[in-house]
Design a protein around this motif. Structure first.
Motif, PDB file in Angstrom:
ATOM      1  N   ALA A  22       1.191  -1.482  -0.204  1.00 55.06           N
ATOM      2  CA  ALA A  22      -0.160   0.366   0.033  1.00 55.06           C
ATOM      3  C   ALA A  22       1.077   1.123  -0.259  1.00 55.06           C
ATOM      4  N   PHE A  23       1.729   1.105   0.514  1.00 54.28           N
ATOM      5  CA  PHE A  23       2.324   2.323   1.454  1.00 54.28           C
ATOM      6  C   PHE A  23       4.286   2.618   0.626  1.00 54.28           C
ATOM      7  N   GLY A  24       4.800   1.320  -0.035  1.00 51.83           N
ATOM      8  CA  GLY A  24       5.775   1.629   0.139  1.00 51.83           C
ATOM      9  C   GLY A  24       7.209   1.472   1.608  1.00 51.83           C
ATOM     10  N   VAL A  25       6.148   0.796   2.254  1.00 51.64           N
ATOM     11  CA  VAL A  25       7.282   0.912   3.621  1.00 51.64           C
ATOM     12  C   VAL A  25       7.095  -0.318   4.472  1.00 51.64           C
ATOM     13  N   THR A  26       8.075  -0.661   4.136  1.00 56.81           N
ATOM     14  CA  THR A  26       8.233  -2.500   5.080  1.00 56.81           C
ATOM     15  C   THR A  26       8.705  -2.246   6.807  1.00 56.81           C
ATOM     16  N   LEU A  27       7.402  -2.853   7.688  1.00 55.64           N
ATOM     17  CA  LEU A  27       7.774  -2.229   8.983  1.00 55.64           C
ATOM     18  C   LEU A  27       8.859  -3.681   9.310  1.00 55.64           C
ATOM     19  N   VAL A  28       9.533  -3.193  10.835  1.00 52.51           N
ATOM     20  CA  VAL A  28      10.126  -4.256  10.959  1.00 52.51           C
ATOM     21  C   VAL A  28       9.368  -4.793  12.487  1.00 52.51           C
ATOM     22  N   ASN A  29      10.139  -5.974  12.963  1.00 54.34           N
ATOM     23  CA  ASN A  29       8.900  -6.681  14.190  1.00 54.34           C
ATOM     24  C   ASN A  29      10.402  -6.056  15.652  1.00 54.34           C
ATOM     25  N   GLU A  30       9.465  -5.849  16.388  1.00 53.97           N
ATOM     26  CA  GLU A  30      10.352  -5.348  17.975  1.00 53.97           C
ATOM     27  C   GLU A  30      10.183  -6.127  18.396  1.00 53.97           C
ATOM     28  N   PRO A  31       9.738  -7.866  18.225  1.00 47.41           N
ATOM     29  CA  PRO A  31      10.245  -8.551  19.192  1.00 47.41           C
ATOM     30  C   PRO A  31      10.761  -9.622  18.737  1.00 47.41           C
ATOM     31  N   VAL A  32      11.634 -10.735  19.417  1.00 49.45           N
ATOM     32  CA  VAL A  32      12.578 -11.206  18.550  1.00 49.45           C
ATOM     33  C   VAL A  32      12.675 -12.329  18.847  1.00 49.45           C
TER      34      VAL A  32
END
Length: 355
Positions: free
Chosen positions: A339-349
């Protein structure tokens, strides 16, 4: 099956995490003192055994297959106040420690109330919420250095703190946090200046104002509870790892491209949240991205769903497996990227699995 007073084999790990997910560890050791913790780590290192450290379990996603190695549960205790100086053992419950500092009339971490997990985990993630973060008050971390095989003391300036990041997170195989030390403030029973607009607005004061410490803490707890971010065994919205994705920080060109995608998708007048993040960088809201990409509160039909209270929390509705949670996380991540061209990064290990 017990192989000594503090160890068990084929030990379930899911009950030690706030997600209640993951398979067993081949061996689980519970360390109640710093010396026992260091011994357990050295034993694993000396024998080449994979090692997993667990304290509050609020930031872990463990594979359904479990962990083929030694898991060490950090159950150390110690709370010491010397004037405005605070020292916590790594295994101390963080939320309880915050409550005790508020009761003692000391400011600096009151807006970090209600965050699940242990004190030792706070410098790893540079835990922050509602306008405060650990880096602002932490003075020293006492840790076992697995590379040097020695206990070391690192000043706050040596910890490489950044947004939800530190040298401990950057090099997770090196340091085992044993103690954390903070410099708090005696402000006559009042809070540190409120930096978070939502908190100030709820209290009817200006940003930067001080309020009674219990008022600041209780307001944060109310805000967190409303978002399902205070642990409650009866509320599946709290069977989560808190915020599953970090807020993206974008360079100038990246943010311009992102803003253009927002206007294209949502209309010419649409504008995403934007907060200065230093050096020509801008932070935007992961929750906003998730919601605008179509993943609203309560999204999902399976045993893992987005919280009904907060789009940033991915939850176990009681019968989920880690595979279910990861499938949902990938769907959200990929949907936001498309949708927005931004890749989210997970916070949990993640342990034994990956997004």
């Amino acid at each position: 099956m017990q192989d000594d007073n503090h160890a068990a084999t084929d030990a379930p790990l899911a009950p030690l995490t706030t997600l209640r997910l993951g398979g067993p560890a081949r061996r689980l050791v519970t360390a109640t003192t710093d010396d026992a913790l260091v011994r357990a780590v050295r034993e694993a290192d000396d024998t080449g055994t994979p090692l997993l450290l667990i304290a509050g379990g609020s930031n872990l996603v463990i594979a359904d297959e479990g962990f083929e190695g030694t898991a060490v549960r950090i159950a150390t205790s110690g709370f010491r106040l010397d004037g405005t100086r605070l020292e916590l053992a790594a295994g101390e419950n963080w939320s309880d420690a915050v409550a005790r500092t508020v009761d003692a009339g000391l400011a600096g971490i009151e807006c970090l109330a209600g965050i699940p997990g242990s004190a030792g985990a706070t410098p790893v993630q540079n835990v922050g919420a509602y306008g405060q973060e650990v880096a602002a008050t932490l003075t020293e971390v006492v840790a076992y250095d697995r590379r040097e095989r020695a206990t070391v003391t690192l000043a706050g300036a040596e910890c490489g703190f950044a947004y939800r990041h530190s040298r401990f997170k950057a090099d997770p195989e090196r340091f085992v946090v044993l103690r954390v030390r903070f410099a708090l403030q005696d402000a006559g029973g009042r809070s540190a200046p409120l930096r978070y607009a939502e908190t100030a607005r709820l209290l009817g004061v200006e940003t930067g104002a001080r309020v009674p410490l219990p008022t600041a803490r209780d307001t944060v707890l109310k805000l967190r509870a409303g978002k399902g971010m205070v642990l409650d065994p009866e509320d599946h919205d709290t069977w989560s790892a808190g915020s599953f994705f970090t807020n993206p920080i974008l360079a100038e060109a990246e943010f311009a491209a992102f803003a253009a995608r927002v206007r294209e998708r949502l209309g010419a007048d649409a504008a995403p949240p934007a907060f200065p993040a230093g050096e020509g960088r801008t932070k935007t809201s992961a929750a906003w991205l998730i919601d605008r990409a179509g993943f609203t509160k309560g999204y999902g039909s399976g045993p893992a769903r987005i919280s009904s209270k907060h789009t940033l929390a991915l939850t176990n509705r009681g019968s989920a497996r880690t595979a279910d949670l990861l499938a949902l996380a990938r769907e959200v991540r990929d949907g936001v990227r498309d949708a927005f061209g931004v890749t989210l990064v997970n916070e949990p290990v993640t342990v034994g699995c990956a997004l």
